[in-house]
Design a protein around this motif. Sequence first.
Motif, short mmCIF file in Angstrom:
data_model
loop_
_atom_site.label_atom_id
_atom_site.label_comp_id
_atom_site.label_asym_id
_atom_site.label_seq_id
_atom_site.Cartn_x
_atom_site.Cartn_y
_atom_site.Cartn_z
N LYS A 59 -7.70 -15.03 9.12
CA LYS A 59 -7.65 -14.10 8.00
C LYS A 59 -8.56 -12.89 8.22
N ASP A 60 -9.67 -13.11 8.97
CA ASP A 60 -10.55 -11.97 9.28
C ASP A 60 -9.84 -10.99 10.20
N ILE A 61 -9.07 -11.55 11.13
CA ILE A 61 -8.30 -10.69 12.03
C ILE A 61 -7.26 -9.92 11.21
N ALA A 62 -6.59 -10.63 10.30
CA ALA A 62 -5.58 -9.98 9.45
C ALA A 62 -6.20 -8.84 8.67
N ARG A 63 -7.35 -9.09 8.07
CA ARG A 63 -7.99 -8.07 7.23
C ARG A 63 -8.38 -6.84 8.06
N GLU A 64 -8.92 -7.10 9.25
CA GLU A 64 -9.32 -6.02 10.13
C GLU A 64 -8.12 -5.17 10.54
N ARG A 65 -7.04 -5.86 10.93
CA ARG A 65 -5.84 -5.13 11.38
C ARG A 65 -5.26 -4.31 10.24
N LEU A 66 -5.28 -4.89 9.05
CA LEU A 66 -4.76 -4.16 7.89
C LEU A 66 -5.58 -2.90 7.62
N ARG A 67 -6.90 -3.06 7.68
CA ARG A 67 -7.78 -1.93 7.39
C ARG A 67 -7.47 -0.77 8.33
N LEU A 68 -7.30 -1.09 9.60
CA LEU A 68 -7.04 -0.05 10.59
C LEU A 68 -5.66 0.57 10.41
N VAL A 69 -4.66 -0.27 10.20
CA VAL A 69 -3.30 0.27 10.11
C VAL A 69 -3.14 1.12 8.85
N LEU A 70 -3.88 0.77 7.80
CA LEU A 70 -3.75 1.53 6.56
C LEU A 70 -4.41 2.91 6.65
N VAL A 71 -5.45 3.02 7.48
CA VAL A 71 -6.04 4.35 7.67
C VAL A 71 -4.97 5.30 8.23
N HIS A 72 -4.24 4.81 9.22
CA HIS A 72 -3.18 5.62 9.81
C HIS A 72 -2.05 5.88 8.82
N ASP A 73 -1.62 4.80 8.17
CA ASP A 73 -0.51 4.94 7.21
C ASP A 73 -0.84 5.97 6.15
N ARG A 74 -2.04 5.85 5.60
CA ARG A 74 -2.39 6.74 4.49
C ARG A 74 -2.51 8.17 4.96
N ALA A 75 -3.07 8.36 6.16
CA ALA A 75 -3.22 9.71 6.68
C ALA A 75 -1.86 10.32 6.98
N SER A 76 -0.96 9.53 7.56
CA SER A 76 0.32 10.11 7.94
C SER A 76 1.27 10.22 6.75
N ALA A 77 1.01 9.41 5.70
CA ALA A 77 1.87 9.51 4.51
C ALA A 77 1.64 10.83 3.80
N SER A 78 0.44 11.40 3.96
CA SER A 78 0.22 12.72 3.35
C SER A 78 -0.18 13.72 4.43
N ASP A 91 0.83 -1.21 0.00
CA ASP A 91 0.00 0.00 0.00
C ASP A 91 0.86 1.26 0.00
N ARG A 92 1.89 1.22 0.80
CA ARG A 92 2.82 2.36 0.89
C ARG A 92 3.51 2.57 -0.47
N ILE A 93 3.96 1.47 -1.06
CA ILE A 93 4.65 1.54 -2.36
C ILE A 93 3.72 2.09 -3.44
N ILE A 94 2.47 1.65 -3.43
CA ILE A 94 1.52 2.12 -4.43
C ILE A 94 1.36 3.64 -4.31
N GLY A 95 1.32 4.13 -3.07
CA GLY A 95 1.25 5.58 -2.84
C GLY A 95 2.48 6.30 -3.38
N LEU A 96 3.66 5.74 -3.13
CA LEU A 96 4.90 6.36 -3.60
C LEU A 96 4.98 6.33 -5.13
N LEU A 97 4.52 5.24 -5.72
CA LEU A 97 4.52 5.14 -7.19
C LEU A 97 3.59 6.20 -7.78
N GLU A 98 2.43 6.36 -7.15
CA GLU A 98 1.48 7.38 -7.62
C GLU A 98 2.10 8.76 -7.55
N ALA A 99 2.76 9.04 -6.43
CA ALA A 99 3.40 10.34 -6.26
C ALA A 99 4.47 10.56 -7.33
N ALA A 100 5.06 9.47 -7.83
CA ALA A 100 6.10 9.59 -8.86
C ALA A 100 5.49 9.54 -10.26
#
Lengths: 266, 96
Positions: free
Chosen positions: B19-38, A154-163
């Motif tokens: 796998k349901d636990i994995a999916r849930e954890r991913l969903r939550l962690v990605l909200v943070h990742d995406r918000a903090s990445a930008s 997911d992180r990589i996809i974001g970086l690729l998009e930015a590039a």
Amino acid sequence: MKSRVIVITSGKGGVGKTTTTANLGTALAMMGKKVIMIDTDIGLRNLDVVMGLENRIVFDIVDAVNGHCKLKQALIKDKRFDGLYLLPAAQTKDKTAVSPHQMKNMTNELRKDFDFILVDCPAGIEQGFKNAIAGADKAVVVATPEVSSVRDADRIIGLLEAAGLTETKLIINRIRSKMVKRGDMMDISDIIDILAIELLGVVPEDEAIVVSTNRGEPAVLENVSRAGAAYRRIARRLTGEEVPMYSLDDPENIMDKFKKMLKLAR
Amino acid sequence: MSLLDVLSRIFSRESAPSKDIARERLRLVLVHDRASASPEFLNSLKEDLIKVIRDYLDIDEEALQVNLENEDNSIALIANIPVRGFKRKGNEAVSS
Ligand SMILES: Nc1ncnc2c1ncn2[C@@H]1O[C@H](COP(=O)(O)OP(=O)(O)OP(=O)(O)O)[C@@H](O)[C@H]1O
Ligand SMILES: [Mg+2]
């Protein structure tokens, strides 16, 4: 045909970038395409051994970009296919020995002679990643069905998009149908829903990959390997052909059905 | 089926498939990742929030805080918006 520069990347290490590059490169060459595979993992050269070409290396990518040799001199011809070449990574120098600008020039020069330029990217998001994506038109992200791998994807996809690389596609590698069936592995739709990108293909976990790396013969050369068959289908998709996505357990299911039929007939 | 398999089945039935636990954890962690990445993400959200609320309330724009926070199994958008007073939306709209 217009030539294409495709970077194979993942973020997380060890998920199958080099395996994917070697198999897709070989499969495309089997289809008669002219292919160059570039190993950009400077300091951790691997694509040469996966291809079984490690004894033929004279020059490497750093020699080529710095003018110690002509680009053509650094290209290693595959033993099996006429149209298949490898540009090996340097083993001794460090990642800063190549710049994104140099990579872009080099891939552009290679476009003249090749249909497909496949760039094997190192793990991580540092200099090596920036070099690898610099000249690419498209990116393929490899991920395994694990939380850490999908998160990095997911992180990589974001970086690729930015590039400016927006048409990124996903290969899910090392999927195990038995674990998916019992609910202990995320399935394809789980991962696609989360990442929201297009699926290019699914490669099963397959012992044949280990055997083929031992031998230095990519699994696509092997008829019985399921991973090899999956990579051959992905290669056809790369050439623009419409190839249906097999459901994960097709090969097994056909056998199961066959067995059931036999039992019923008795 | 081995005894181990039987036992692990019995015990794993209690919890959700992993796998349901994995999916849930991913969903939550990605909200943070995406918000903090930008970093612009929270800032532009904040600016847009101010634009909307301004029509209804007199708020302390400098002190306004917006954050993503983890609560047990979900992520909440927590906004702390000090209010100085009410506005009569209709009147404001006419006068502004
Ligand atoms: N489908 C598969 N089935 C079984 N083993 C696999 C499969 N794909 C990859 N492997 C194995 O996983 C290991 C890592 O693969 P590979 O070297 O291709 O990953 P990588 O992403 O290039 O790693 P790095 O980040 O270190 O460059 C290898 O030992 C390879 O044989
Ligand atoms: Mg590799």
